[in-house]
Design a protein around this motif. Structure first.
Motif, PDB file in Angstrom:
ATOM      1  N   TYR A 142      40.527  46.413  31.531  1.00 12.62           N
ATOM      2  CA  TYR A 142      39.318  45.677  31.181  1.00 12.62           C
ATOM      3  C   TYR A 142      38.978  44.768  32.342  1.00 12.62           C
ATOM      4  CZ  TYR A 142      39.287  47.563  26.372  1.00 12.62           C
ATOM      5  OH  TYR A 142      39.062  48.278  25.375  1.00 12.62           O
ATOM      6  N   PRO A 143      37.852  44.243  32.485  1.00 13.65           N
ATOM      7  CA  PRO A 143      37.584  43.608  33.822  1.00 13.65           C
ATOM      8  C   PRO A 143      38.302  42.413  34.062  1.00 13.65           C
ATOM      9  CG  PRO A 143      35.554  44.008  32.518  1.00 13.65           C
ATOM     10  CD  PRO A 143      36.797  44.516  31.802  1.00 13.65           C
ATOM     11  N   ALA A 144      38.860  41.569  33.166  1.00 14.40           N
ATOM     12  CA  ALA A 144      39.851  40.478  33.098  1.00 14.40           C
ATOM     13  C   ALA A 144      41.018  40.640  34.051  1.00 14.40           C
ATOM     14  CB  ALA A 144      40.170  39.884  31.918  1.00 14.40           C
ATOM     15  N   SER A 145      41.329  41.948  33.960  1.00 12.88           N
ATOM     16  CA  SER A 145      42.652  42.250  34.821  1.00 12.88           C
ATOM     17  C   SER A 145      42.444  43.106  36.242  1.00 12.88           C
ATOM     18  CB  SER A 145      43.378  43.430  33.851  1.00 12.88           C
ATOM     19  OG  SER A 145      43.816  42.676  32.626  1.00 12.88           O
ATOM     20  N   LEU A 146      41.146  43.129  36.726  1.00 14.62           N
ATOM     21  CA  LEU A 146      40.640  43.881  37.686  1.00 14.62           C
ATOM     22  C   LEU A 146      40.743  42.674  38.794  1.00 14.62           C
ATOM     23  CD1 LEU A 146      37.879  45.951  36.863  1.00 14.62           C
ATOM     24  CD2 LEU A 146      40.162  46.702  37.170  1.00 14.62           C
ATOM     25  N   SER A 147      41.022  42.959  40.167  1.00 12.66           N
ATOM     26  CA  SER A 147      40.911  41.990  41.250  1.00 12.66           C
ATOM     27  C   SER A 147      39.145  42.127  41.547  1.00 12.66           C
ATOM     28  CB  SER A 147      41.357  42.445  42.470  1.00 12.66           C
ATOM     29  OG  SER A 147      40.920  43.710  42.839  1.00 12.66           O
ATOM     30  N   GLY A 148      38.763  41.176  42.370  1.00 17.17           N
ATOM     31  CA  GLY A 148      37.568  40.904  42.879  1.00 17.17           C
ATOM     32  C   GLY A 148      36.911  42.212  43.575  1.00 17.17           C
ATOM     33  N   GLY A 149      37.884  42.726  44.246  1.00 17.02           N
ATOM     34  CA  GLY A 149      37.280  44.100  44.898  1.00 17.02           C
ATOM     35  C   GLY A 149      37.387  45.184  44.034  1.00 17.02           C
ATOM     36  N   GLU A 150      38.137  45.104  43.229  1.00 18.90           N
ATOM     37  CA  GLU A 150      38.090  46.237  42.220  1.00 18.90           C
ATOM     38  C   GLU A 150      36.899  46.150  41.339  1.00 18.90           C
ATOM     39  OE1 GLU A 150      42.726  47.416  41.223  1.00 18.90           O
ATOM     40  OE2 GLU A 150      41.968  45.734  40.334  1.00 18.90           O
ATOM     41  N   ARG A 180      38.130  43.315  51.895  1.00 16.43           N
ATOM     42  CA  ARG A 180      37.508  43.799  50.624  1.00 16.43           C
ATOM     43  C   ARG A 180      36.076  44.193  50.872  1.00 16.43           C
ATOM     44  NH1 ARG A 180      41.308  40.154  47.887  1.00 16.43           N
ATOM     45  NH2 ARG A 180      42.770  41.297  46.771  1.00 16.43           N
ATOM     46  N   SER A 181      35.424  43.199  51.842  1.00 19.79           N
ATOM     47  CA  SER A 181      34.127  43.445  52.040  1.00 19.79           C
ATOM     48  C   SER A 181      33.941  44.757  53.033  1.00 19.79           C
ATOM     49  CB  SER A 181      33.641  42.287  53.057  1.00 19.79           C
ATOM     50  OG  SER A 181      33.704  41.183  52.374  1.00 19.79           O
ATOM     51  N   GLU A 182      34.740  45.039  54.038  1.00 21.02           N
ATOM     52  CA  GLU A 182      34.704  46.228  54.569  1.00 21.02           C
ATOM     53  C   GLU A 182      35.009  47.475  53.695  1.00 21.02           C
ATOM     54  OE1 GLU A 182      37.502  46.230  57.866  1.00 21.02           O
ATOM     55  OE2 GLU A 182      36.852  44.690  58.854  1.00 21.02           O
ATOM     56  N   ASP A 183      35.796  47.263  52.908  1.00 20.80           N
ATOM     57  CA  ASP A 183      35.959  48.464  51.691  1.00 20.80           C
ATOM     58  C   ASP A 183      34.903  48.771  50.829  1.00 20.80           C
ATOM     59  OD1 ASP A 183      38.895  48.760  52.669  1.00 20.80           O
ATOM     60  OD2 ASP A 183      39.505  47.502  51.004  1.00 20.80           O
ATOM     61  N   VAL A 184      34.132  47.855  50.503  1.00 18.09           N
ATOM     62  CA  VAL A 184      33.095  47.873  49.867  1.00 18.09           C
ATOM     63  C   VAL A 184      31.963  48.408  50.678  1.00 18.09           C
ATOM     64  CG1 VAL A 184      31.060  46.810  48.712  1.00 18.09           C
ATOM     65  CG2 VAL A 184      33.347  46.070  48.011  1.00 18.09           C
ATOM     66  N   MET A 185      31.710  48.024  51.991  1.00 17.77           N
ATOM     67  CA  MET A 185      30.750  48.560  52.709  1.00 17.77           C
ATOM     68  C   MET A 185      30.987  50.278  53.044  1.00 17.77           C
ATOM     69  SD  MET A 185      27.972  46.668  52.909  1.00 17.77           S
ATOM     70  CE  MET A 185      27.353  47.769  54.091  1.00 17.77           C
ATOM     71  N   LYS A 186      32.322  50.588  53.234  1.00 20.04           N
ATOM     72  CA  LYS A 186      32.450  51.847  53.715  1.00 20.04           C
ATOM     73  C   LYS A 186      32.331  52.731  52.324  1.00 20.04           C
ATOM     74  CE  LYS A 186      36.351  50.874  56.993  1.00 20.04           C
ATOM     75  NZ  LYS A 186      37.683  50.748  57.087  1.00 20.04           N
ATOM     76  N   LEU A 187      32.508  52.100  51.178  1.00 21.93           N
ATOM     77  CA  LEU A 187      32.104  52.906  49.938  1.00 21.93           C
ATOM     78  C   LEU A 187      30.820  53.073  49.605  1.00 21.93           C
ATOM     79  CD1 LEU A 187      33.037  54.290  47.383  1.00 21.93           C
ATOM     80  CD2 LEU A 187      33.326  51.879  46.320  1.00 21.93           C
TER      81      LEU A 187
END
Length: 224
Positions: A142-150, A180-187
């Motif tokens: 569930y969202p509460a257990s996810l990191s910001g990047g996840e 995490r920003s780089e990971d999101v943009m790559k995705l």
């Protein structure tokens, strides 16, 4: 191929008794399989332009052509249908439903988009997109257990799972650190290229421009 065109779009607001023109005749186009970044200072009109393009608020004047059809002329039901089926959205915050697991978030999007997939086909699509965003091991979380990047990766998966033609992203890395920003943009870039999506991204982060195909600067409601 051009799939989305904005022609001479204008937007005005009333500030007391004074009419303020936020967009002053903007023109741009989005290409299939390419990312266009809209860059500008706070108050330049970039987020207003994105929300108008996405059908979230009306323009005061101009045309917004999606695959040749002017969505400005459509009624609210028709616009909602396009948003649900042909557009995908990613925002600064993930806006995940707190009581739904990762898998359930994606299933909800497939249901909202009224895809013609049967139950097994929907499950196959969910497994495929979770593998792409490297979250298959988190599908029951569930969202509460996810990191910001996840959370943001789930938001991107949710925005793209129904095979939209256009992806709108408003400062999708604003709340993330540089890695995490780089990971999101790559995705976003990977999904744009592999799925042939036309992506419009609003960003203030100059480092993220390395991942886009076109950069458009907006200042005082005008594109330069």
């Amino acid at each position: 191929m051009t799939v989305f065109t904005i022609k001479d779009v204008r937007k005005s607001f009333m500030n007391g008794e004074v009419e303020e023109e936020v967009l002053k005749g903007v023109n741009l186009s989005l290409q299939e399989g390419e990312i266009t970044a809209l860059v500008g200072a706070s108050g330049s009109g970039k987020s207003t332009l994105l929300t108008i393009a996405a059908g979230l608020q009306p323009a005061s004047a101009g045309q917004i052509l999606f695959e040749g059809e002017d969505i400005v002329t459509l009624n609210q039901e028709q616009i909602r249908n396009i948003r649900a089926n042909a557009f995908g959205f990613v925002f600064q915050s993930s806006h995940l439903v707190p009581f739904l697991s990762v898998e359930e978030q994606l299933l909800l999007m497939l249901d909202v988009a009224e895809t013609k997939l049967n139950k097994q086909e929907k499950q196959n699509e969910i497994e495929k997109i979770l593998k792409t965003v490297e979250l298959e091991h988190r599908k029951d979380v569930y969202p509460a257990s996810l990191s910001g990047g996840e959370k943001q990766r789930v938001a991107i998966a949710r925005a793209i799972i129904h095979q939209p033609r256009i992806l709108f992203a408003d400062e999708p890395t604003a709340n993330l650190d540089s890695k995490r920003s780089e990971d999101v943009m790559k995705l976003i870039r990977t999904l744009t290229k592999t799925r042939g999506v036309a992506t419009l991204i609003v960003t203030h982060d100059e480092e993220m421009l390395a991942y886009v195909d076109h950069v458009i600067h907006i200042k005082d409601g005008l594109i330069s």
